[in-house]
Write a protein that holds these residues in place. Sequence first.
Motif, PDB file in Angstrom:
ATOM      1  N   GLU A 220      19.792 -38.097 -10.431  1.00 35.81           N
ATOM      2  CA  GLU A 220      18.632 -37.850 -11.356  1.00 35.81           C
ATOM      3  C   GLU A 220      17.958 -36.718 -10.653  1.00 35.81           C
ATOM      4  OE1 GLU A 220      18.341 -42.291 -13.039  1.00 35.81           O
ATOM      5  OE2 GLU A 220      17.043 -41.575 -11.609  1.00 35.81           O
ATOM      6  N   HIS A 221      17.852 -36.893  -9.294  1.00 38.89           N
ATOM      7  CA  HIS A 221      17.026 -35.801  -8.472  1.00 38.89           C
ATOM      8  C   HIS A 221      17.928 -34.272  -8.545  1.00 38.89           C
ATOM      9  CE1 HIS A 221      14.714 -39.032  -7.130  1.00 38.89           C
ATOM     10  NE2 HIS A 221      14.198 -38.083  -6.170  1.00 38.89           N
ATOM     11  N   ASP A 232      14.044 -23.692 -16.215  1.00 37.63           N
ATOM     12  CA  ASP A 232      13.983 -24.241 -17.524  1.00 37.63           C
ATOM     13  C   ASP A 232      12.959 -25.049 -17.327  1.00 37.63           C
ATOM     14  OD1 ASP A 232      14.370 -25.659 -19.737  1.00 37.63           O
ATOM     15  OD2 ASP A 232      16.545 -26.441 -19.316  1.00 37.63           O
ATOM     16  N   PRO A 233      11.658 -25.033 -17.535  1.00 38.06           N
ATOM     17  CA  PRO A 233      10.600 -25.781 -17.749  1.00 38.06           C
ATOM     18  C   PRO A 233      10.679 -27.135 -18.651  1.00 38.06           C
ATOM     19  CG  PRO A 233       9.901 -23.853 -19.029  1.00 38.06           C
ATOM     20  CD  PRO A 233      11.474 -23.612 -18.244  1.00 38.06           C
ATOM     21  N   GLU A 234      11.423 -27.084 -19.681  1.00 38.09           N
ATOM     22  CA  GLU A 234      11.351 -28.307 -20.523  1.00 38.09           C
ATOM     23  C   GLU A 234      12.491 -29.099 -19.932  1.00 38.09           C
ATOM     24  OE1 GLU A 234      11.572 -24.969 -21.727  1.00 38.09           O
ATOM     25  OE2 GLU A 234       9.787 -24.675 -23.055  1.00 38.09           O
ATOM     26  N   GLY A 235      13.517 -28.348 -19.541  1.00 43.60           N
ATOM     27  CA  GLY A 235      14.790 -29.319 -18.850  1.00 43.60           C
ATOM     28  C   GLY A 235      14.154 -30.012 -17.684  1.00 43.60           C
ATOM     29  N   ALA A 236      13.294 -29.118 -16.765  1.00 46.60           N
ATOM     30  CA  ALA A 236      12.873 -29.924 -15.587  1.00 46.60           C
ATOM     31  C   ALA A 236      11.749 -31.195 -15.980  1.00 46.60           C
ATOM     32  CB  ALA A 236      12.008 -28.964 -14.823  1.00 46.60           C
ATOM     33  N   ALA A 237      11.012 -30.946 -16.883  1.00 47.44           N
ATOM     34  CA  ALA A 237      10.169 -31.789 -17.328  1.00 47.44           C
ATOM     35  C   ALA A 237      10.760 -33.298 -18.055  1.00 47.44           C
ATOM     36  CB  ALA A 237       9.031 -31.456 -18.353  1.00 47.44           C
ATOM     37  N   ALA A 238      11.875 -32.962 -18.867  1.00 51.22           N
ATOM     38  CA  ALA A 238      12.663 -34.052 -19.224  1.00 51.22           C
ATOM     39  C   ALA A 238      13.371 -34.803 -18.268  1.00 51.22           C
ATOM     40  CB  ALA A 238      13.492 -33.447 -20.196  1.00 51.22           C
ATOM     41  N   ALA A 239      13.890 -34.075 -17.346  1.00 54.48           N
ATOM     42  CA  ALA A 239      14.735 -34.621 -16.090  1.00 54.48           C
ATOM     43  C   ALA A 239      13.652 -35.492 -15.398  1.00 54.48           C
ATOM     44  CB  ALA A 239      15.350 -33.559 -15.304  1.00 54.48           C
ATOM     45  N   MET A 240      12.516 -34.768 -14.958  1.00 53.24           N
ATOM     46  CA  MET A 240      11.641 -35.564 -14.149  1.00 53.24           C
ATOM     47  C   MET A 240      11.087 -37.102 -14.919  1.00 53.24           C
ATOM     48  SD  MET A 240      10.016 -36.002 -11.226  1.00 53.24           S
ATOM     49  CE  MET A 240       9.889 -34.407 -10.507  1.00 53.24           C
ATOM     50  N   ARG A 241      10.731 -36.853 -16.236  1.00 51.51           N
ATOM     51  CA  ARG A 241      10.350 -37.718 -17.009  1.00 51.51           C
ATOM     52  C   ARG A 241      11.471 -38.941 -17.080  1.00 51.51           C
ATOM     53  NH1 ARG A 241       9.409 -35.300 -20.984  1.00 51.51           N
ATOM     54  NH2 ARG A 241       7.273 -34.645 -20.456  1.00 51.51           N
ATOM     55  N   ARG A 242      12.442 -38.466 -17.341  1.00 51.54           N
ATOM     56  CA  ARG A 242      13.555 -39.653 -17.395  1.00 51.54           C
ATOM     57  C   ARG A 242      13.868 -40.244 -16.171  1.00 51.54           C
ATOM     58  NH1 ARG A 242      16.449 -36.639 -19.856  1.00 51.54           N
ATOM     59  NH2 ARG A 242      17.627 -35.463 -17.940  1.00 51.54           N
ATOM     60  N   HIS A 243      13.800 -39.519 -14.842  1.00 52.26           N
ATOM     61  CA  HIS A 243      14.061 -40.177 -13.669  1.00 52.26           C
ATOM     62  C   HIS A 243      12.896 -41.412 -13.279  1.00 52.26           C
ATOM     63  CE1 HIS A 243      14.136 -41.018  -9.531  1.00 52.26           C
ATOM     64  NE2 HIS A 243      13.197 -40.230  -9.358  1.00 52.26           N
ATOM     65  N   ILE A 244      11.601 -40.791 -13.355  1.00 51.68           N
ATOM     66  CA  ILE A 244      10.621 -41.844 -13.137  1.00 51.68           C
ATOM     67  C   ILE A 244      10.794 -43.053 -13.840  1.00 51.68           C
ATOM     68  CG2 ILE A 244       8.040 -42.205 -12.686  1.00 51.68           C
ATOM     69  CD1 ILE A 244       8.076 -39.095 -11.900  1.00 51.68           C
TER      70      ILE A 244
END
Length: 253
Positions: A220-221, A232-244
């Motif tokens: 996930e990290h 990719d701001p949208e992808g970074a936000a989605a990946a961070m949201r999914r991880h936490i």
Amino acid sequence: MTQHATTGPWGSQPPERPGKRPPRRVRGAKLGTTVVEQLVDDIVRGALPPGTALPPEADLCEEFGVSRTVIRESVKVIQEKGLVRIEHGRGTQVTDPRQWNLLDDVVLTAVIAHDENVTFLDELVSVRTALEAEMAAAAALARTPDDEERIGAELAVMRANLASTPDFAAADVRFHDVIMAASRNRLGRAIVNSIHDKARTSMLYHGEYNEAVMRQTLAEHQAIKDAIAAGDPEGAAAAMRRHITDSWNRRRP
């Protein structure tokens, strides 16, 4: 008729029976600090429920073994934290939990300590998710080569410490922090670090680490790092949201 126990605002413990409270002598140079912490704890755990009055000054002096001056100053501090209000003719009243300053270190520590059903930790994770997702998106746009190097370095430390839970966990925390630093959002970073540091004092927040969990966390990290590196701001936000969110779901009691 069945009698039901009264619950406190954050846990399942009933408030103590009213009456004379046992002595709780405090010593040392920081008498006021100790009195404040213990009274905040009493209020948060429901021993002094909302709408009730604090014991009289004389009783508090006897209970804690301190002077009236220490008690008065301590009550002022608690009032500043939003836990009590002074009402003419009614004394010092405990306020509704909605008025408490939950970002205050003493209040936040007590609320987390008595969050037996983890509803407050759920709220904390929700706030952390929103802020860190936003900062991950900002980091994708504002990151520098030095930022990317620091993010990659912490990810490498995590990968190298799959056999060492403490070292893996410490690098995990630093990974998130360097991303927040890369976002240039100082206030968001300060808020997340404050609430996350307090949350990690609770055993209910930690969950169980094992190799499978750590490898999933590492993947996930990696996704977060890749999205930031790709700008990719949208992808970074989605990946961070999914991880936490997924991480909390895995370890939530």
